[in-house]
Design a protein around this motif. Structure first.
Motif, PDB file in Angstrom:
ATOM      1  N   LEU A  80       0.813  -1.218   0.000  1.00 57.03           N
ATOM      2  CA  LEU A  80       0.000   0.000   0.000  1.00 57.03           C
ATOM      3  C   LEU A  80       0.845   1.264   0.000  1.00 57.03           C
ATOM      4  O   LEU A  80       0.512   2.238  -0.685  1.00 57.03           O
ATOM      5  N   SER A  81       1.926   1.269   0.766  1.00 58.45           N
ATOM      6  CA  SER A  81       2.760   2.479   0.772  1.00 58.45           C
ATOM      7  C   SER A  81       3.418   2.669  -0.595  1.00 58.45           C
ATOM      8  O   SER A  81       3.501   3.793  -1.102  1.00 58.45           O
ATOM      9  N   GLU A  82       3.853   1.587  -1.225  1.00 55.39           N
ATOM     10  CA  GLU A  82       4.466   1.711  -2.546  1.00 55.39           C
ATOM     11  C   GLU A  82       3.444   2.152  -3.590  1.00 55.39           C
ATOM     12  O   GLU A  82       3.770   2.914  -4.501  1.00 55.39           O
ATOM     13  N   LEU A  83       2.204   1.709  -3.464  1.00 54.19           N
ATOM     14  CA  LEU A  83       1.153   2.184  -4.357  1.00 54.19           C
ATOM     15  C   LEU A  83       0.965   3.692  -4.202  1.00 54.19           C
ATOM     16  O   LEU A  83       0.885   4.426  -5.199  1.00 54.19           O
ATOM     17  N   ALA A  84       0.934   4.166  -2.972  1.00 55.70           N
ATOM     18  CA  ALA A  84       0.796   5.606  -2.730  1.00 55.70           C
ATOM     19  C   ALA A  84       1.985   6.375  -3.315  1.00 55.70           C
ATOM     20  O   ALA A  84       1.816   7.447  -3.912  1.00 55.70           O
ATOM     21  N   ILE A  85       3.174   5.829  -3.161  1.00 57.90           N
ATOM     22  CA  ILE A  85       4.379   6.462  -3.717  1.00 57.90           C
ATOM     23  C   ILE A  85       4.271   6.552  -5.230  1.00 57.90           C
ATOM     24  O   ILE A  85       4.614   7.581  -5.831  1.00 57.90           O
ATOM     25  N   LEU A  86       3.778   5.501  -5.870  1.00 60.22           N
ATOM     26  CA  LEU A  86       3.631   5.532  -7.325  1.00 60.22           C
ATOM     27  C   LEU A  86       2.602   6.564  -7.770  1.00 60.22           C
ATOM     28  O   LEU A  86       2.812   7.242  -8.788  1.00 60.22           O
ATOM     29  N   VAL A  87       1.514   6.693  -7.028  1.00 59.58           N
ATOM     30  CA  VAL A  87       0.519   7.715  -7.374  1.00 59.58           C
ATOM     31  C   VAL A  87       1.170   9.102  -7.321  1.00 59.58           C
ATOM     32  O   VAL A  87       0.990   9.930  -8.219  1.00 59.58           O
ATOM     33  N   ASP A 130      -8.469  -2.469  -0.057  1.00 58.84           N
ATOM     34  CA  ASP A 130      -7.555  -1.526   0.596  1.00 58.84           C
ATOM     35  C   ASP A 130      -6.688  -0.803  -0.431  1.00 58.84           C
ATOM     36  O   ASP A 130      -6.428   0.395  -0.309  1.00 58.84           O
ATOM     37  N   ALA A 131      -6.263  -1.496  -1.476  1.00 58.01           N
ATOM     38  CA  ALA A 131      -5.470  -0.849  -2.528  1.00 58.01           C
ATOM     39  C   ALA A 131      -6.323   0.165  -3.285  1.00 58.01           C
ATOM     40  O   ALA A 131      -5.861   1.273  -3.598  1.00 58.01           O
ATOM     41  N   GLN A 132      -7.565  -0.187  -3.570  1.00 62.13           N
ATOM     42  CA  GLN A 132      -8.486   0.751  -4.227  1.00 62.13           C
ATOM     43  C   GLN A 132      -8.648   2.003  -3.366  1.00 62.13           C
ATOM     44  O   GLN A 132      -8.591   3.131  -3.867  1.00 62.13           O
ATOM     45  N   ALA A 133      -8.826   1.796  -2.063  1.00 59.20           N
ATOM     46  CA  ALA A 133      -9.027   2.930  -1.153  1.00 59.20           C
ATOM     47  C   ALA A 133      -7.801   3.831  -1.111  1.00 59.20           C
ATOM     48  O   ALA A 133      -7.927   5.070  -1.155  1.00 59.20           O
ATOM     49  N   VAL A 134      -6.603   3.244  -1.037  1.00 59.79           N
ATOM     50  CA  VAL A 134      -5.370   4.041  -0.991  1.00 59.79           C
ATOM     51  C   VAL A 134      -5.190   4.809  -2.292  1.00 59.79           C
ATOM     52  O   VAL A 134      -4.891   6.007  -2.292  1.00 59.79           O
ATOM     53  N   HIS A 135      -5.369   4.139  -3.407  1.00 58.90           N
ATOM     54  CA  HIS A 135      -5.232   4.795  -4.714  1.00 58.90           C
ATOM     55  C   HIS A 135      -6.203   5.958  -4.839  1.00 58.90           C
ATOM     56  O   HIS A 135      -5.820   7.072  -5.204  1.00 58.90           O
TER      57      HIS A 135
END
Length: 190
Positions: A80-87, A130-135
Protein backbone atom coordinates in the motif's frame (compact mmCIF):
# COMPACT_ATOMS: atom_id res chain seq x y z
CA UNK A 1 -7.50 10.67 -19.76
CA UNK A 2 -3.79 10.97 -19.03
CA UNK A 3 -2.67 13.97 -16.94
CA UNK A 4 0.67 14.10 -18.76
CA UNK A 5 1.24 16.86 -21.34
CA UNK A 6 1.40 15.64 -24.95
CA UNK A 7 4.89 15.18 -26.32
CA UNK A 8 6.57 15.05 -22.91
CA UNK A 9 8.36 11.88 -21.96
CA UNK A 10 7.42 10.84 -18.44
CA UNK A 11 10.16 11.74 -15.99
CA UNK A 12 12.55 13.21 -18.53
CA UNK A 13 14.69 16.02 -17.11
CA UNK A 14 14.56 19.22 -19.16
CA UNK A 15 18.22 20.04 -18.64
CA UNK A 16 21.26 19.11 -16.60
CA UNK A 17 20.92 18.23 -12.94
CA UNK A 18 21.20 21.40 -10.86
CA UNK A 19 22.64 19.91 -7.66
CA UNK A 20 24.00 16.51 -6.81
CA UNK A 21 26.00 15.02 -4.01
CA UNK A 22 28.27 17.66 -2.46
CA UNK A 23 31.97 17.08 -3.03
CA UNK A 24 32.90 14.58 -0.27
CA UNK A 25 36.26 16.31 0.22
CA UNK A 26 34.46 19.58 1.01
CA UNK A 27 31.54 18.35 3.10
CA UNK A 28 31.07 20.01 6.45
CA UNK A 29 30.99 17.88 9.57
CA UNK A 30 27.18 18.17 9.59
CA UNK A 31 26.94 17.12 5.93
CA UNK A 32 29.25 14.15 6.51
CA UNK A 33 27.19 13.07 9.54
CA UNK A 34 23.94 13.32 7.55
CA UNK A 35 25.50 11.42 4.65
CA UNK A 36 26.75 8.66 6.94
CA UNK A 37 23.39 8.37 8.73
CA UNK A 38 21.56 7.91 5.42
CA UNK A 39 24.12 5.42 4.10
CA UNK A 40 24.05 3.40 7.35
CA UNK A 41 20.23 3.21 7.34
CA UNK A 42 17.96 0.82 5.47
CA UNK A 43 18.51 2.62 2.14
CA UNK A 44 22.22 1.70 2.24
CA UNK A 45 23.24 4.53 -0.08
CA UNK A 46 22.86 8.24 -0.71
CA UNK A 47 21.52 9.13 -4.12
CA UNK A 48 18.94 11.20 -5.94
CA UNK A 49 17.00 13.72 -3.89
CA UNK A 50 18.70 12.68 -0.65
CA UNK A 51 22.06 13.64 -2.18
CA UNK A 52 20.61 17.05 -3.05
CA UNK A 53 19.36 17.51 0.51
CA UNK A 54 22.91 17.22 1.84
CA UNK A 55 23.44 20.81 0.73
CA UNK A 56 21.24 21.54 3.78
CA UNK A 57 22.43 19.01 6.35
CA UNK A 58 19.70 19.74 8.89
CA UNK A 59 16.98 19.28 6.27
CA UNK A 60 18.67 16.06 5.13
CA UNK A 61 18.71 14.71 8.70
CA UNK A 62 15.10 15.52 9.43
CA UNK A 63 13.67 14.58 6.04
CA UNK A 64 15.53 11.29 5.79
CA UNK A 65 14.28 10.31 9.25
CA UNK A 66 10.70 10.99 8.17
CA UNK A 67 11.33 9.10 4.94
CA UNK A 68 12.76 6.13 6.82
CA UNK A 69 9.55 5.96 8.85
CA UNK A 70 7.27 6.46 5.84
CA UNK A 71 9.00 3.81 3.75
CA UNK A 72 10.10 1.25 6.33
CA UNK A 73 8.10 1.81 9.52
CA UNK A 74 4.59 3.05 8.82
CA UNK A 75 1.48 1.03 9.60
CA UNK A 76 0.85 0.57 5.89
CA UNK A 77 2.13 -2.67 4.40
CA UNK A 78 4.69 -2.12 1.62
CA UNK A 79 2.09 -3.01 -1.02
CA UNK A 80 0.00 0.00 0.00
CA UNK A 81 2.76 2.48 0.77
CA UNK A 82 4.47 1.71 -2.55
CA UNK A 83 1.15 2.18 -4.36
CA UNK A 84 0.80 5.61 -2.73
CA UNK A 85 4.38 6.46 -3.72
CA UNK A 86 3.63 5.53 -7.33
CA UNK A 87 0.52 7.71 -7.37
CA UNK A 88 2.66 10.63 -6.16
CA UNK A 89 5.46 9.86 -8.62
CA UNK A 90 3.00 9.70 -11.52
CA UNK A 91 1.32 12.94 -10.47
CA UNK A 92 4.67 14.76 -10.48
CA UNK A 93 6.09 12.76 -13.41
CA UNK A 94 9.10 12.22 -11.17
CA UNK A 95 11.20 9.80 -13.20
CA UNK A 96 13.76 9.06 -10.49
CA UNK A 97 11.00 8.24 -8.01
CA UNK A 98 9.29 6.02 -10.56
CA UNK A 99 12.56 4.31 -11.51
CA UNK A 100 13.25 3.41 -7.87
CA UNK A 101 9.75 2.53 -6.69
CA UNK A 102 7.99 0.77 -9.60
CA UNK A 103 10.14 -2.38 -9.15
CA UNK A 104 9.68 -2.22 -5.37
CA UNK A 105 5.90 -1.91 -5.82
CA UNK A 106 5.83 -4.92 -8.11
CA UNK A 107 7.93 -6.96 -5.68
CA UNK A 108 5.51 -5.91 -2.90
CA UNK A 109 2.57 -7.33 -4.83
CA UNK A 110 1.27 -4.56 -7.08
CA UNK A 111 0.40 -6.08 -10.47
CA UNK A 112 2.24 -4.72 -13.53
CA UNK A 113 -1.11 -3.72 -15.12
CA UNK A 114 -1.90 -1.57 -12.08
CA UNK A 115 1.57 0.00 -12.17
CA UNK A 116 1.13 0.80 -15.87
CA UNK A 117 -2.31 2.33 -15.31
CA UNK A 118 -1.05 4.51 -12.45
CA UNK A 119 1.85 5.71 -14.60
CA UNK A 120 -0.53 6.56 -17.46
CA UNK A 121 -2.90 8.38 -15.11
CA UNK A 122 -5.66 5.87 -15.83
CA UNK A 123 -7.99 4.22 -13.32
CA UNK A 124 -6.54 0.81 -12.41
CA UNK A 125 -8.75 -2.18 -11.75
CA UNK A 126 -8.11 -3.41 -8.22
CA UNK A 127 -9.08 -6.71 -6.63
CA UNK A 128 -8.16 -5.58 -3.10
CA UNK A 129 -10.42 -2.98 -1.47
CA UNK A 130 -7.55 -1.53 0.60
CA UNK A 131 -5.47 -0.85 -2.53
CA UNK A 132 -8.49 0.75 -4.23
CA UNK A 133 -9.03 2.93 -1.15
CA UNK A 134 -5.37 4.04 -0.99
CA UNK A 135 -5.23 4.80 -4.71
CA UNK A 136 -8.49 6.73 -4.74
CA UNK A 137 -7.63 8.68 -1.59
CA UNK A 138 -4.22 9.66 -2.97
CA UNK A 139 -5.54 10.64 -6.40
CA UNK A 140 -8.42 12.63 -4.95
CA UNK A 141 -6.20 14.52 -2.52
CA UNK A 142 -3.69 15.36 -5.25
CA UNK A 143 -6.16 16.32 -7.96
CA UNK A 144 -8.82 18.11 -5.90
CA UNK A 145 -6.73 19.21 -2.91
CA UNK A 146 -9.50 17.81 -0.68
CA UNK A 147 -10.99 14.50 0.46
CA UNK A 148 -14.73 13.88 0.25
CA UNK A 149 -16.51 12.34 3.23
CA UNK A 150 -17.16 9.21 1.17
CA UNK A 151 -13.52 8.73 0.18
CA UNK A 152 -12.41 9.38 3.75
CA UNK A 153 -14.88 6.85 5.14
CA UNK A 154 -13.81 4.18 2.64
CA UNK A 155 -10.12 4.71 3.42
CA UNK A 156 -10.75 4.75 7.15
CA UNK A 157 -12.68 1.49 6.92
CA UNK A 158 -9.97 -0.12 4.74
CA UNK A 159 -6.81 0.96 6.60
CA UNK A 160 -7.94 2.48 9.90
CA UNK A 161 -7.26 5.84 11.50
CA UNK A 162 -3.52 5.29 11.88
CA UNK A 163 -3.35 4.04 8.30
CA UNK A 164 -5.02 7.17 6.96
CA UNK A 165 -2.63 9.37 8.96
CA UNK A 166 0.35 7.35 7.74
CA UNK A 167 -0.98 7.51 4.16
CA UNK A 168 -1.07 11.31 4.28
CA UNK A 169 2.45 11.24 5.76
CA UNK A 170 3.71 9.02 2.91
CA UNK A 171 2.10 11.30 0.35
CA UNK A 172 3.58 14.40 1.99
CA UNK A 173 7.07 12.96 2.20
CA UNK A 174 7.04 11.71 -1.37
CA UNK A 175 5.64 15.06 -2.45
CA UNK A 176 8.84 16.57 -1.02
CA UNK A 177 10.87 13.90 -2.81
CA UNK A 178 9.04 14.64 -6.08
CA UNK A 179 9.48 18.39 -5.77
CA UNK A 180 13.19 17.92 -5.09
CA UNK A 181 13.49 15.69 -8.16
CA UNK A 182 11.73 18.23 -10.36
CA UNK A 183 13.32 21.42 -8.95
CA UNK A 184 16.86 20.09 -9.14
CA UNK A 185 16.36 17.96 -12.28
CA UNK A 186 17.43 14.78 -10.54
CA UNK A 187 18.00 12.31 -13.35
CA UNK A 188 17.29 8.63 -13.58
CA UNK A 189 20.40 6.60 -12.71
CA UNK A 190 22.08 4.81 -15.60
Amino acid sequence: MSPHPPGKIFGEATGPQRLGLPDPARMSEAQRAAHDAIAAGPRGKVEGPLAVWLHSAELANRAQALGEYCRFGSSLPPRLSELAILVMGAFWQAGFEWHVHAPIAEAAGIAPAIIAAVKAGDQPIFTEPDAQAVHDFARELLHTRAISDETYAIARHAIGDRGVVDLVGVLGYYGLISMTIKAFRVGIPE
